[in-house]
Design a protein around this motif. Structure first.
Motif, PDB file in Angstrom:
ATOM      1  N   GLN A 162       0.837  -1.190   0.000  1.00 24.00           N
ATOM      2  CA  GLN A 162       0.000   0.000   0.000  1.00 24.00           C
ATOM      3  C   GLN A 162       0.881   1.254   0.000  1.00 24.00           C
ATOM      4  N   CYS A 166      -2.892   6.989  -1.317  1.00 25.14           N
ATOM      5  CA  CYS A 166      -4.138   6.200  -1.261  1.00 25.14           C
ATOM      6  C   CYS A 166      -5.276   6.977  -1.919  1.00 25.14           C
ATOM      7  N   VAL A 168      -7.707   6.346  -3.855  1.00 20.87           N
ATOM      8  CA  VAL A 168      -9.074   5.833  -3.732  1.00 20.87           C
ATOM      9  C   VAL A 168      -9.321   5.303  -2.325  1.00 20.87           C
ATOM     10  N   SER A 169      -8.588   4.239  -1.939  1.00 19.59           N
ATOM     11  CA  SER A 169      -8.780   3.705  -0.587  1.00 19.59           C
ATOM     12  C   SER A 169      -7.629   2.794  -0.203  1.00 19.59           C
ATOM     13  N   CYS A 170      -7.349   2.732   1.088  1.00 25.55           N
ATOM     14  CA  CYS A 170      -6.414   1.767   1.653  1.00 25.55           C
ATOM     15  C   CYS A 170      -7.059   1.155   2.888  1.00 25.55           C
ATOM     16  N   TYR A 171      -6.870  -0.137   3.088  1.00 28.16           N
ATOM     17  CA  TYR A 171      -7.358  -0.775   4.308  1.00 28.16           C
ATOM     18  C   TYR A 171      -6.386  -0.455   5.441  1.00 28.16           C
ATOM     19  N   ASN A 252      -5.128   1.953  -4.394  1.00 29.16           N
ATOM     20  CA  ASN A 252      -6.525   1.550  -4.272  1.00 29.16           C
ATOM     21  C   ASN A 252      -6.517   0.077  -3.902  1.00 29.16           C
ATOM     22  N   GLN A 254      -8.157  -3.097  -1.318  1.00 29.95           N
ATOM     23  CA  GLN A 254      -9.227  -3.538  -0.425  1.00 29.95           C
ATOM     24  C   GLN A 254      -9.309  -5.051  -0.421  1.00 29.95           C
TER      25      GLN A 254
END
Length: 477
Positions: A162, A166, A168-171, A252, A254
């Motif tokens: 990661q 980020c 869009v998204s990172c967990y 991005n 998930q």
């Protein structure tokens, strides 16, 4: 009187002979059959159960310069674990079942093909297995070096992490998210480069943002990582640094990766770490998975002077439509030294692979039935327990301190016989439910998968250049 004396003498001699015989057939907790084969092991029930505390490393590879510690991501040695009481074995086994279905969906003759494709809702041509393997290593990345904890997986080609920002998204992950802007050795890969072409070949697709190569890896459980394909300095150990290592810098991400920073791919592929370090390590690596989640194993690159000397090698084979996996040839199974009556074609029908990310070995139903029956006979004196999740052969050891476990031996091509460690025979969540750690496939034609539970305590050696797989006992404990 003289007759009585000789009678007593003969009884004493008989007793002494029986005592010597018992010593010969019982040694270090093992019971031996008449041909010297291990029939059973005397094992403490506590040794089968997970421990709440991390123990010092038992690995024998600490002196090798290209070695990483291996820990179980759900165990007490993992910094990713917040609460050991939250460990959900049912969830782990359900995820394992999903992984198996996706792997087997790659084989056209598998009974799981249609079911797995429907569940995953991803194109089969992506060819990537799910990323929920259970073992972790920590590597250094960038300049200055940042330590990152990654899942390692012999069934995946791409290493990725990661990355900030980020977009869009990172967990949530345990380590700080890697910031490429703070590394002087980071560089994006050009779309015109050979590396980007290799990425397309490995994943079935790649994209470009202007002239920059992008990767998009989708896994069979709907987990995914998308971002920039890049190069960076990879530090395996203070003495082993890889410059210009290509990897995915994901912005991005998930899915079911726990709190790991990403994944390190160990399959035989042009973009994997194995191929990228071929000049240094000769496409040779090994690992040892410890007997318990509370112990530490190792992952080693190369065949240096500290490598095990007693390794039994079996050929690596090619598995159709599953080229990212390492194929093996299983030829038989024995219980208590006695070969099971299994037709020779049963294991060859669907082929077989060895996989670090699958937890439980999946056997052809014909082979599993014979194994379950033989183990059931050997364990007839113990109290049975209800079936749970994947397992239909379970025992209640809550009133036992020591149990006698039958030996199980796997036979591979070229005469390689592997006597499983007790931790590779039973899967224990609690003393009242200790289960035979194998499961049956849907059909004899399904791909056989030799899972990580059965690999425990062996140093498993991948000589990919030599096209052979080795097993060395007692690589860790």
């Amino acid at each position: 009187m003289e007759g009585s004396f000789f009678c007593m003498f003969r009884r004493a001699l008989l007793f002494l002979s029986l005592h010597v015989l018992m010593i010969c057939f019982m040694h270090q907790g093992y019971a031996y059959g008449v041909e010297g084969k291990i029939a059973s092991r005397s094992v403490s029930v506590s040794s089968l159960l997970p421990s709440p505390s991390c123990s010092p490393s038992t690995a024998k590879a600490s002196g090798r310069k290209s070695t990483l510690e291996v820990i179980h991501r759900h165990g007490p040695c993992s910094q990713l674990v917040q609460d050991l009481s939250s460990l959900n074995h049912t969830k782990i086994l359900l995820q394992d079942e999903s992984r198996v279905k996706w792997i087997q969906s790659r084989s056209s003759n598998s009974s799981n093909s249609l079911e797995a494709s429907a569940v995953a809702r991803l194109p089969v041509e992506s060819g990537i297995t799910i990323g929920t393997a259970n073992y972790l290593v920590t590597v250094g990345l960038g300049t200055p070096k940042k330590d990152l904890t990654l899942i390692f997986d012999t069934g995946s080609p791409l290493t990725w992490i990661q990355c900030k920002p980020c977009v869009v998204s990172c967990y949530n992950q345990s380590d700080p998210i890697f910031n490429p802007l703070k590394s002087s050795s980071y560089a994006n890969v050009s779309c015109a480069s050979t590396a980007c072409s290799q990425l397309t070949s490995a994943l079935g697709r790649s994209q470009c943002l202007e002239s920059t190569c992008l990767y998009d890896i989708q896994y069979g459980d709907n987990s995914s990582s998308i971002g920039f394909f890049a190069t960076e300095k990879l530090t395996i150990s203070p003495k082993e640094v890889i410059d210009n290592f290509t990897f995915g810098c994901g912005e991005n991400n998930q899915g079911l990766f726990g709190k790991a920073a990403g994944l390190i791919g160990l399959s035989d592929n042009n973009i994997s770490i194995l191929e990228q370090t071929a000049a240094k390590f000769g496409k040779y690596f090994s690992y040892c998975l410890p007997s318990s989640t509370s112990l530490i194993g190792h992952l080693t690159f190369g065949n240096d002077s500290g490598a095990p000397s007693s390794v039994s090698f079996t050929p690596l084979s090619t598995v159709r439509q599953s080229s990212q996996f390492y194929g093996i040839s299983i030829v038989g199974i024995s219980v208590e030294g006695n070969p099971l009556s299994i037709p020779s074609t049963v294991f060859s029908n669907g082929g077989a692979i060895i996989d670090s990310g699958t937890v439980i070995t999946r056997l052809p139903p014909t082979a599993y039935s014979a194994l379950r029956t033989a183990v059931g006979k050997a364990m007839a004196n113990y109290t049975t327990a209800p079936a749970v999740s994947l397992f239909d052969t379970c025992y209640d050891f809550s009133n036992e301190t020591i149990v006698l476990i039958p030996s199980i031996t796997f036979s591979f091509a070229k005469g390689v016989d592997i006597d499983l460690h007790p931790s590779g025979i039973f899967y224990a969540e609690k003393a009242s439910q200790v289960c035979l750690a194998f499961a049956a496939n849907g059909a004899d034609s399904d791909l056989v998968i030799y899972g990580n539970t059965q690999q425990k305590t062996f140093e498993v050696v991948y000589d990919v250049a030599g096209r052979k797989l080795g097993f060395s006992p007692n690589g860790c404990f």
